[in-house]
Structures are given as C-alpha cells and as structure tokens.
Design an enzyme around this catalytic site. Structure first.
Site, PDB file in Angstrom:
ATOM      1  N   HIS B  64       0.822  -1.206   0.000  1.00  0.00           N
ATOM      2  CA  HIS B  64       0.000   0.000   0.000  1.00  0.00           C
ATOM      3  C   HIS B  64       0.866   1.269   0.000  1.00  0.00           C
ATOM      4  CE1 HIS B  64      -2.143   3.106   2.499  1.00  0.00           C
ATOM      5  NE2 HIS B  64      -2.997   2.954   1.521  1.00  0.00           N
ATOM      6  N   GLU B  67       2.167   1.860  -3.406  1.00  0.00           N
ATOM      7  CA  GLU B  67       1.122   2.446  -4.259  1.00  0.00           C
ATOM      8  C   GLU B  67       1.136   3.975  -4.141  1.00  0.00           C
ATOM      9  OE1 GLU B  67      -2.986   3.972  -3.432  1.00  0.00           O
ATOM     10  OE2 GLU B  67      -3.076   1.829  -2.924  1.00  0.00           O
ATOM     11  N   HIS B  68       1.219   4.483  -2.899  1.00  0.00           N
ATOM     12  CA  HIS B  68       1.278   5.943  -2.709  1.00  0.00           C
ATOM     13  C   HIS B  68       2.493   6.541  -3.426  1.00  0.00           C
ATOM     14  CE1 HIS B  68      -1.588   7.137   0.698  1.00  0.00           C
ATOM     15  NE2 HIS B  68      -1.931   5.922   0.354  1.00  0.00           N
ATOM     16  N   GLU B 139      -4.263   8.142   7.312  1.00  0.00           N
ATOM     17  CA  GLU B 139      -5.205   7.226   6.660  1.00  0.00           C
ATOM     18  C   GLU B 139      -5.555   6.069   7.614  1.00  0.00           C
ATOM     19  OE1 GLU B 139      -3.759   5.636   2.943  1.00  0.00           O
ATOM     20  OE2 GLU B 139      -5.664   4.654   2.477  1.00  0.00           O
TER      21      GLU B 139
END
Lengths: 423, 422
Positions: B64, B67-68, B139
């Site tokens: 994840h 991905e950022h 997040e």
C-alpha cells in the site's frame, strides 16, 4: 450524453420523465415525493419510507415482499428520505432486469405494480398502519439515529451544519431526532401518510429500453389525484456572517475531524451557480485541488480533505481528518489558501482542467442509471421544467471566466468552525 | 483470443505476451466512459518472499505504501497530467493486488500511455518517504475511528493464527514507520514485473488499436524485468485462534461480527469459483432477507436492516461473515447458532434455493450495467485465479445436493468466532 428525455405532465401533481436507453441490462423506476424539511415532519417522513416496505395488501410481510423481489430475478427495491436544502424528498427506487435479457416481457408491469403496492396499498388494520410494524420501525429508526455517531466523518459534518443553522429547519438531521420519533403515534403517522398522498408532488423517472407511450399509459393508472399540490417556499440563505462561531466536541477517537462551514450567497438559480461548483472543486475537491496539494502533498497534515456544498441552501463545507494538535495550523492554512484565491484568483489552466472534469463527470453520469435519474431530478427541482436544457447547462460551464471564479471566492464567508476531537 | 458469453451477450479479448504479461479488452459499445486498470498481483498478503536464495520479510503495509509512492514524479503532479487530459487517475491496494486505474471520456489513448508510463517507473527519495508516512498514518487513523472496521478486523484475528489476511492492508503505525526507501525499491523490482502484471481495458474502444498501443508503450527495460520471486505463505491450521473478543468504543448500539472459517481449498479455478458461489448462496438462503431467520428476529427487534451475511474468499483463505448492530449481541449469537443447528436437523429449503439462484442470475446480469463495476469484479476475480465469464454457467449447474453437502461441512460452529465492539 443521452438527451432523449421525454417529459409528461400526467396531472396537476404528477410528472413523468422517461429516459430511453438500450445500453443497460436493467431498467429503473424512481418515484420522488416532494416535502418540506422541518422539525415536525422530518421523522414522520423517514418513518414512512420504512413502514411502507414492511407489507402491502398483496405482500403482507417484508418477507413476502422480499421473496417476490428475489423471485423476479433479484429486483432491488430501496426507499429512503433525502435532504436537498430544505426539501425533504421521499424516494422509492426499483431496479429490475430488462425483459429482453430474460424473455419475460411483462417485467416492467410487474415492477410498476410492486412500486404501486408499496406506495399506495400498504397493509392496514382498521385504517391504520399495523401496530407491530409501526413499533418495530420506530425502534429501528431510533437506533439508526443514535448510530450516526459511528461514522465520525459524516457525523462531524452533520454537527457542523446543526451548529451553523441552530434551530432553523435546515439544521434538522435527515431522519429528525430521537425525541420526535418516540413521540409519533400510529394515528399521526397514518394521517401524515394520507396527507402526503393527497397533497404532495410526485415525480416519476423511468430509465431503460422502454416505449415511452406504454410507460405513460401504465403510469396514468397510479392513484394520484388531480388537485394542485400544496407548494412551499425554499429559503436560500442570503444572510451575512456577523461573527465566526467556534464549536468543539470530544469523543473517544484517534483522529480529529475539522469542518469549516461557509455561507456562499449563491444558490441554484444564481448566475454564478455554475462557477461556484467549479470554484469549490478547485478549492477542496479531489486530488487536483489547492487544499489537497497544500495540506496533504506539501505538508503531510491529512489523508483526506473534502469540499461539499448545498446548492439549495447556499452553504459550503471544507472537512479534513487531522491530528488534534494541528487544528490551528490547518485552519490557518485553509484560511490563507482561500485568502490567496480571493485576491489572486486561479490560473487559466486550473479553470480549464476543472471544466474538463465537470464535462467528463456529467457525461459519465449516463453510465450509472441511479445517479443519472437523481441528477435530472435535482436539476429540475425548484426550476420550471420547460426552461431546462442540458446543452444550456454545458454552455454555461464553458462560458465561466476567471473573474466569475474569483467573484465566488470573494463571496465566501466563514461562519462556523467545528472540531471533533479525542478525549 | 476472444471469449464470448451468450447470456450476458458480452465478450472479451485476451493476449498473453511471451514474458507472461496479459492484456484484456472488454468492448462496451455505447458507453461514454472508458476505463483501464493496470495491476500487479501484489497485495498486503505477500510480505514474505524468496529472492536469489534470500528470504525477505517486509514490514506490513508495504504494498500500500508503494502504491502511494508510485505517484511521485520529479517535475509535475501525476494528477495534473491526467487532469489536463480530462481524465482521472486513482489506485487501490487490497489483499491480492495493487491496481492503478484510469477513467476518461476523451483522450483515452494519451491517458493510457500516461498510465502505463508512470507505473513502469519508481521515483523516490528519503524525504518523500518520510513525508508519506505522515499521510498514511492519518489514513490508518481514519479507519481506527470506524467501529465496523475494528469489529471486522478483530473477527479476522479470531479466525486466523498465522495467515496474513488478519493484518490491516495499510499495516500499523509501527510497521509504516519502519518502511525504508530500500524496502520499497526491493518490492517494486520484485513485483512490478511482466509475469505478475496485467492490463484490463473496458469501454467503447477499438480492440486491435488498443492492443497495439499498449504493447508499444511497455518499455524495453520493463519487458526484460526478471520473473517475480516465490511468495511464502505460512501454513494455517484449520482451527480458529480465538473464540471471542470484545473492544470498548462507547457505542450506543454494539456491533457484532461472527465468522466461520473455511477449511476447504481448491487448486482448480472452477472448483474454487463453485465453492464461492455455493457459500454465498447459502448465507443468503439461511440468513438473507427472504429467510425465516430474518423475519423472526427482525420482528422481535433482535436485528435491524444493518444485519448482513456474506462469504469472502481467496486462494488460501475463506470465511462466512455475519454482521449486525444489535442491543443484544449475546442473544443474537445464540440465535444464529440455534438456526444453524435447526437447519442441520430440518434441512434446507429447496424452493428457496431456486429463488436465490434466480436472484443471483439477475444480480449478475445487472452488474454488467456499470463498466466500473465490471472492471473491479473482473480484476478481483482474476487475482483470485477465477474467470468472470465462468460465473453464470457455474451458478446454473449447482445442484441442491451440493448446497446441502457444503452446508453440513462448512457451517460447523467449532470453527466460529465472535468479535464485539461496544
């Protein structure tokens, strides 16, 4: 863009909109019943959308109704009440597979019959809603209102609205409040139901691969009497802010939720309305916005930031999830960012990107049946039907100037700062 | 190769390149929006792997995080590049995959080239990694405030001993803090490689032109990247790890998640899909809105419209999950257990089975309304090793006997866990 919208005035209180399209595997019927939002009736309207799904003359229980939906190739029926400004709209939607895919051509009439059953022929006992159903749905609605605290992001936004419009109709939560729900009697709810049937405006949107004349003939059967609907006036908020008000509440949470409420002085029929949609988007909507860039990408202060406006009321909200101790720096950053927009405006490139994005999102609406009919309904709400043209709207977006956008920012007045923080 | 499904009246085209890269195109005439998903079969489950004789154990949440960081560029913002084309770009990471998605009405070709281009390179420095940690921690904290999420993840922890499905896709604050630029580069070089990646395109596009365009924009360097390393997944025992857990959040109405662990796994993709469909059908038949259970307990107020049940699965895990907001969680758990035992004695409802099957056929057809939904579903099934177009045929062939057998074997309360958030 699909422009083949046929509209018919069926009678004084009922309009029909037929959107013909072949591309979907399902058709959709949407019934919108228009009511004013107020403290007295919000909970009544919410309760009504729930009790009507409990049983009809032909399908006397929720189970019987659900079995009918499941057997009809998984038709989906939903009902709820939605707040658009000070409108409180009862909505009933039924999505069903198109007959051509299943070799069952009568499916539209079956679907309409179900919608008619639910709205016009609820199960009654001695001319009242069934007492057991009534009590159960009352209890459920109380739970639902209490549980809104579970979603902290929307809870913070709703609390900001409540603080900003304290005690005025717009502050009302979409389902009303617990005390009001508890006070409702079965007699009162039944009377309210009949009042709506006899006085409210019904708008029916049908979308799919259907013949408009046949749809019209079927819709004409619905028992909506031909008497003028009782209309009411919508209030756009043109008051100015005398002083900024600050509110803060604490809950057992790990991330603070900051919401800033602005008065915009711009409602749907304002010449600057279209410019305002773009202006809010450029300020805080999506990953190209100023605030996403400044708060998240430059300073790493938040993960999400949003801009949300109500075109019927004339207000706009900026929200972000932040560390409690960053409240001041985030507030200052948002303030400085808006100040720059008020003074310097935006660039030509920003405007062009926002217009393109707007066109793209309007065009792609026609790929989603439910969003599409909701879009039409809200566009038509409070506007004379024969004056509306989607090409006019697109043209308006194209003609927006940099000065228009700047003028929107200059009208924004911060009214309320709401912070939900940890204990 | 073209694959056609008659009942859906839809077809898709597939091309597999020599190095294993796959391109899928599903033409949808009349739709204004076009979507492209550029994906790697690399999600939060794949933290342990073996490469060049060395075993790696990466910090949780690294897929994840990566991905950022793919969105970082030297000069311009990726979001802006797409916005200038009138397109929008996004990404998501789940248990199995990381996908970069593009949707647009106009300028599809240019946008597709941009999508292929930015995912095929990684541009990071230490400062950017440190700054991103702050954003990702916000997040994670956003999810921490969602009681539904907590109840659900705690249920997974109750079901699993070692399987990484129990960990948050984004990792934890500690694991995110531990991620370095070097870790990210190792993972990128290992999993953003042709034999682990695919492109899915849907919309009103020209098939041959789109194939050609995509192939032309896979860089020489990308095409030569080595095969992905071998993934290590721990052996997960059949039994559950915890029977019950409770967390306090001061809720007006407690949230309950009950899980039943799956112990049957298939290498064959059709068998896996069939098990998935049967299991979903069963939860609807026994606990859905048309069931006796739902009616009885809705009427007494034990459950409300928030009650739901479903079966979720991948290649190596699966569980039936039942969730509710209820004032009486203990009574509800008892009611669910009693219902399972009752149905075992009295048998399943055969008419109900046919009704739910009909419903699932209709819902599957309806899902083909939305190109975005098809893209999501296609890619999700792909990552589980399942072909979307096998769905209807499999559903139509299921027999009542198969349903009964699966009910008896899967719904065993020895393998159930309860997670409660109050």
């Amino acid at each position: 863009m699909n422009r083949s919208l046929e509209s018919y005035k069926i009678n004084a209180r009922m309009n029909l909109y037929v959107i013909q399209t072949k591309k979907f595997k399902t058709d959709l019927i949407g019934v919108y019943i228009k009511q004013p939002l107020n403290k007295h009736e919000a909970s009544l309207n919410a309760l009504l959308t729930r009790i009507l799904m409990r049983g009809t003359v032909k399908y006397p229980s929720a189970k019987a109704l659900n079995i009918q939906l499941e057997s009809s190739y998984g038709m989906i029926m939903v009902s709820d009440v939605v707040k658009y400004g000070e409108h409180h709209i009862l909505q009933f939607k039924l999505q069903f597979p198109n007959g051509k895919h299943l070799l069952e051509n009568h499916i539209f009439n079956d679907a309409l019959e179900l919608v008619e059953e639910v709205i016009f022929h609820p199960l009654m006992e001695k001319d009242h809603f069934i007492e057991d159903y009534f009590q159960q749905e009352k209890d459920n609605l109380v739970d639902e209102i209490e549980s809104r605290i579970n979603d902290k992001m929307s809870y913070a936004l709703e609390r900001c609205i409540e603080c900003m419009y304290d005690n005025r109709p717009y502050s009302e939560y979409v389902y009303g409040n617990v005390d009001r729900v508890k006070a409702i009697t079965v007699d009162e709810l039944t009377k309210h139901y009949h009042h709506i049937l006899e006085t409210a405006q019904f708008d029916i949107c049908v979308m799919g691969d259907l013949n408009p004349d046949e749809v019209k003939a079927s819709i004409q059967r619905l028992p909506v009497s031909h008497v003028e609907s009782s209309d009411y006036h919508m209030m756009c908020d043109y008051n100015h802010v005398s002083e900024i008000r600050y509110f803060s509440e604490s809950l057992n949470i790990k991330q603070g939720k900051l919401v800033l409420g602005y008065k915009t002085q711009i409602c749907q029929n304002d010449p600057l309305y279209e410019a305002s949609v773009l202006a809010y988007h450029i300020f805080g909507g999506g990953p190209n916005s100023r605030l996403f860039h400044e708060l998240r990408e430059e300073k790493g202060l938040c993960y999400y930031v949003f801009a949300k406006s109500d075109r019927f009321k004339g207000c706009m909200f900026i929200g972000a999830g932040i560390e409690d101790e960053h409240q001041v720096i985030v507030e200052t950053s948002i303030h400085d960012s808006l100040q720059r927009l008020k003074e310097e405006g935006i660039t030509k490139k920003e405007l062009q990107m926002a217009v393109d994005e707007m066109f793209s999102s309007i065009a792609s609406l026609s790929d989603f049946p439910n969003s599409f009919i909701n879009f039409y309904y809200t566009e038509l709400l409070g506007r004379p039907l024969d004056h509306y043209d989607i090409d006019d709207m697109l043209y308006k977006y194209q003609s927006i100037t940099l000065d228009d956008i700047k003028a929107v920012y200059q009208k924004l007045e911060l009214d309320t700062v709401y912070m939900l923080k940890g204990e | 190769m073209e694959y056609y499904n008659q009942l859906l009246d839809e077809s898709y085209h597939k091309k597999t390149l020599d190095n294993g890269f796959k391109i899928y195109i599903l033409p949808k005439r009349g739709y204004t929006k076009k979507h492209a998903f550029f994906c790697t079969e690399y999600g939060s489950l794949y933290n342990q792997f073996e490469k060049d004789g060395k075993t790696y154990d990466m910090p949780k949440g690294i897929a994840h995080f990566l991905e950022h960081k793919i969105f970082d560029e030297d000069q311009t913002s990726i979001f802006e590049t797409f916005a200038e084309l009138g397109a929008s770009v996004n990404a998501f990471t789940n248990y199995f995959a990381t996908c970069y998605t593009l949707s647009t009405v106009d300028h599809f070709e240019e946008s597709l080239v941009q999508l292929l281009s930015f995912v095929q390179r990684l541009n990071i420095d230490d400062d950017a990694v440190e700054k991103e940690k702050k954003v990702i921690i916000q997040e994670l904290k956003m999810y921490d405030d969602q009681p539904q999420w907590l109840a659900y993840t705690e249920m997974l922890k109750g079901l699993y001993h070692d399987h990484p499905i129990q960990y948050d896709i984004g990792g934890s604050i500690e694991s995110v803090e531990a991620i370095t630029k070097e870790d990210l580069e190792i993972c990128y070089n290992s999993f953003y490689v042709p034999n682990r990646m695919m492109l899915f395109v849907i919309g009103d596009v020209d098939i041959e032109e789109t194939f050609a365009l995509a192939e032309a924009h896979l860089t020489e360097e990308f095409m030569k990247r080595p095969m992905a390393p071998k993934i290590i997944l721990p052996d997960e025992p059949d039994d559950i790890s915890k029977k019950f857990c409770v967390n306090e959040m001061g809720l007006p109405c407690p949230i309950l998640y009950m899980g039943i662990k799956d112990r049957t796994f298939y290498d064959d993709t059709k068998a896996r899909l069939k098990k998935g469909i049967i299991s979903k059908l069963l939860t609807d038949l026994v606990f859905g809105k048309g069931s006796d259970f739902y009616e009885t307990h809705y009427d007494t107020g034990l459950i409300n419209a928030s009650f739901s049940s479903d079966f979720s699965y991948g290649r190596t895990f699966g569980y039936t999950g039942i969730s509710a907001e209820t004032k009486e969680p203990e009574l509800l758990v008892k009611a669910i257990e009693d219902e399972i035992e009752r149905v075992k004695k009295e048998g399943l409802d055969q008419d109900g089975f046919e009704r739910i099957r009909k419903k699932m056929i209709g819902r599957h057809l309806s899902s083909f309304n939305s190109t975005q939904y098809i893209a999501n579903t296609f890619v999700n099934y792909y990552m589980k090793g399942i072909e979307l177009f096998d769905y209807l045929e499999t559903l139509e062939k299921i027999t009542f006997k198969e349903i009964e057998d699966r009910f008896l074997s899967h719904f065993d309360l020895k393998y159930s866990t309860v997670s409660l958030v109050k």
